[in-house]
Design a protein around this motif. Structure first.
Motif, short mmCIF file in Angstrom:
data_model
loop_
_atom_site.label_atom_id
_atom_site.label_comp_id
_atom_site.label_asym_id
_atom_site.label_seq_id
_atom_site.Cartn_x
_atom_site.Cartn_y
_atom_site.Cartn_z
N ARG A 157 0.91 -1.07 -0.07
CA ARG A 157 -0.06 0.04 0.15
C ARG A 157 0.78 1.28 0.03
O ARG A 157 0.62 2.33 -0.60
N ASP A 158 1.94 1.24 0.65
CA ASP A 158 2.99 2.16 0.70
C ASP A 158 3.43 2.62 -0.67
O ASP A 158 3.61 3.77 -0.99
N VAL A 159 3.81 1.45 -1.42
CA VAL A 159 4.15 1.61 -2.95
C VAL A 159 3.39 2.41 -3.64
O VAL A 159 3.45 3.39 -4.60
N ILE A 160 2.09 1.91 -3.63
CA ILE A 160 0.87 2.33 -4.27
C ILE A 160 0.69 4.23 -3.87
O ILE A 160 0.73 5.03 -4.88
N LYS A 161 0.68 4.25 -2.72
CA LYS A 161 0.77 5.87 -2.39
C LYS A 161 1.79 6.67 -3.04
O LYS A 161 1.53 7.71 -3.33
N ALA A 162 3.12 5.77 -2.90
CA ALA A 162 4.20 6.77 -3.43
C ALA A 162 3.91 7.06 -4.79
O ALA A 162 4.53 8.26 -5.26
N PHE A 163 3.20 6.39 -5.73
CA PHE A 163 2.97 6.51 -6.98
C PHE A 163 1.69 7.25 -7.45
O PHE A 163 1.61 8.10 -8.36
N GLY A 165 -0.54 8.59 -4.98
CA GLY A 165 -0.76 9.70 -3.75
C GLY A 165 -1.44 8.90 -2.50
O GLY A 165 -1.80 8.01 -2.59
N GLU A 166 -1.68 9.93 -1.45
CA GLU A 166 -2.19 9.27 -0.33
C GLU A 166 -3.65 8.97 -0.28
O GLU A 166 -3.83 7.89 0.53
N GLU A 167 -4.66 9.47 -0.76
CA GLU A 167 -5.77 8.98 -0.98
C GLU A 167 -5.93 8.17 -1.80
O GLU A 167 -5.45 7.75 -2.77
N ARG A 168 -6.88 7.09 -1.34
CA ARG A 168 -7.27 5.88 -2.25
C ARG A 168 -8.01 6.25 -3.42
O ARG A 168 -9.00 7.01 -3.45
N ARG A 169 -7.42 6.01 -4.85
CA ARG A 169 -8.03 6.18 -5.65
C ARG A 169 -9.20 4.99 -6.27
O ARG A 169 -9.53 4.12 -5.67
N ALA A 170 -10.07 5.76 -6.94
CA ALA A 170 -11.27 5.12 -7.60
C ALA A 170 -11.40 5.52 -8.87
O ALA A 170 -12.01 6.64 -9.20
N GLY A 171 -10.45 4.89 -9.71
CA GLY A 171 -10.45 5.41 -11.26
C GLY A 171 -9.79 6.69 -11.40
O GLY A 171 -8.95 6.97 -10.65
N SER A 172 -10.52 7.41 -12.18
CA SER A 172 -9.81 8.80 -12.04
C SER A 172 -10.11 9.94 -11.00
O SER A 172 -9.54 10.89 -10.96
N GLY A 173 -10.99 9.59 -9.96
CA GLY A 173 -11.45 10.18 -8.77
C GLY A 173 -10.59 9.48 -7.64
O GLY A 173 -9.70 8.71 -7.47
N PHE A 219 -8.44 1.01 -7.18
CA PHE A 219 -7.29 1.91 -6.85
C PHE A 219 -5.95 1.77 -7.41
O PHE A 219 -5.08 2.43 -7.20
N ALA A 220 -5.84 0.71 -8.19
CA ALA A 220 -4.55 0.52 -8.69
C ALA A 220 -4.68 -0.03 -10.16
O ALA A 220 -3.92 -0.82 -10.45
N VAL A 221 -5.69 0.23 -10.76
CA VAL A 221 -5.88 -0.19 -12.31
C VAL A 221 -4.73 0.41 -13.07
O VAL A 221 -4.19 1.51 -12.90
N PRO A 222 -4.22 -0.50 -14.13
CA PRO A 222 -2.90 -0.04 -14.71
C PRO A 222 -3.03 1.32 -15.34
O PRO A 222 -1.80 1.96 -15.23
#
Length: 265
Positions: A157-163, A165-173, A219-222
């Motif tokens: 999860r930390d790696v995802i946030k590094a790429f 941002g801190e907020e959980r993504r939901a597609g483009s939002g 939250f991590a769609v390619p």
């Protein structure tokens, strides 16, 4: 664009399926198996994981999703496995707009890993006209990687946030969490008699299946990573290497099922 555009192939291969213990609990909660036809409505079916787990227990099934690619994957996965005499309809629709055939009433409605995306009160009210008088709704999920607490999941999860941002993504939002417990929302609906069941599940992941799972999520769609996707994969692999010498990562998870029924009349 669907929140899950581009994820269907990953969803089919890497999303964990529904354990037999969960399928059995859903089966027991629904009205008697001697009823024919015994009808299932699977809301937000995705690639059909819930429907697949319940094949042989229901003989008239409608599975809905608003993503055409997901439904294509569900068709491919489910149609060859249908027991003889089972009717399956895959319908492209939102839960808020779905209309079943005339006189069609579900004995069981399943909403798995999808309730947070819905207009919850509106969908529950709408289901009142779509469920048999003794029918049951089941809202359930296990924990996603985003909310997990194990060290290796936190590292991912930390790696995802590094790429991203801190907020959980939901597609483009960004994802907006529903703070109220689902049980409270259900208790304000026609299906206000609520029971809960918790079913533990153990899984073992590899780096490949972890990345595949991530690419199946909103939250991590390619496409969110753009031209940094390979860089992201390398970063995840490097972080995971510190947690396992044999590329295996154990997970203790749990399905929380909330069953809703109407009052007996």
């Amino acid at each position: 664009m669907s929140l899950f555009t581009g994820t269907a192939s990953y969803y089919s291969r890497f999303r964990p399926g529904i354990p037999e213990d969960v399928a059995a609990a859903l089966d027991r909660a629904a009205p008697t198996r001697t009823r024919s036809p015994r009808r299932l409505l699977d809301v937000g079916t995705g690639t059909g994981l819930v429907t697949r787990a319940l094949l042989g227990r229901f003989d008239d099934i409608i599975a809905i999703d608003n993503d055409a690619d997901m439904l294509d994957a569900a068709e491919f996965a489910l149609r060859p496995r249908l027991p003889e005499g089972t009717r399956l309809s895959l319908v492209e629709s939102t839960a808020e707009e779905f209309v079943p055939p005339t006189e069609w009433k579900a004995d069981l409605v399943t909403i798995c890993r999808a309730f947070h995306w819905l207009d919850q009160a509106a969908v529950l009210a709408r289901l009142d006209d779509q469920v048999a008088s003794d029918g049951v709704i089941a809202i359930f999920s296990d924990s996603s990687f985003w909310t997990a607490t194990s060290p290796w999941k936190e590292a991912v999860r930390d790696v995802i946030k590094a790429f991203l941002g801190e907020e959980r993504r939901a597609g483009s939002g960004t994802f907006r969490h529903h703070k109220r417990p689902y049980s409270e929302i259900m208790e304000e609906s026609p299906f206000h008699q609520v029971e809960e069941a918790r079913i533990p599940v153990h899984r073992t992941w590899t780096t490949e299946t972890i990345l595949g799972y991530l690419y199946s999520t909103s939250f991590a769609v390619p496409r969110l990573f753009g031209d940094r996707l390979q860089e992201f994969e390398t970063a995840v692999k490097e972080r995971l290497a510190g947690f396992s010498e044999d590329d295996t990562f154990p997970e203790e998870n749990e399905f929380l099922i909330r069953f809703g029924r109407r009052s007996r009349r």
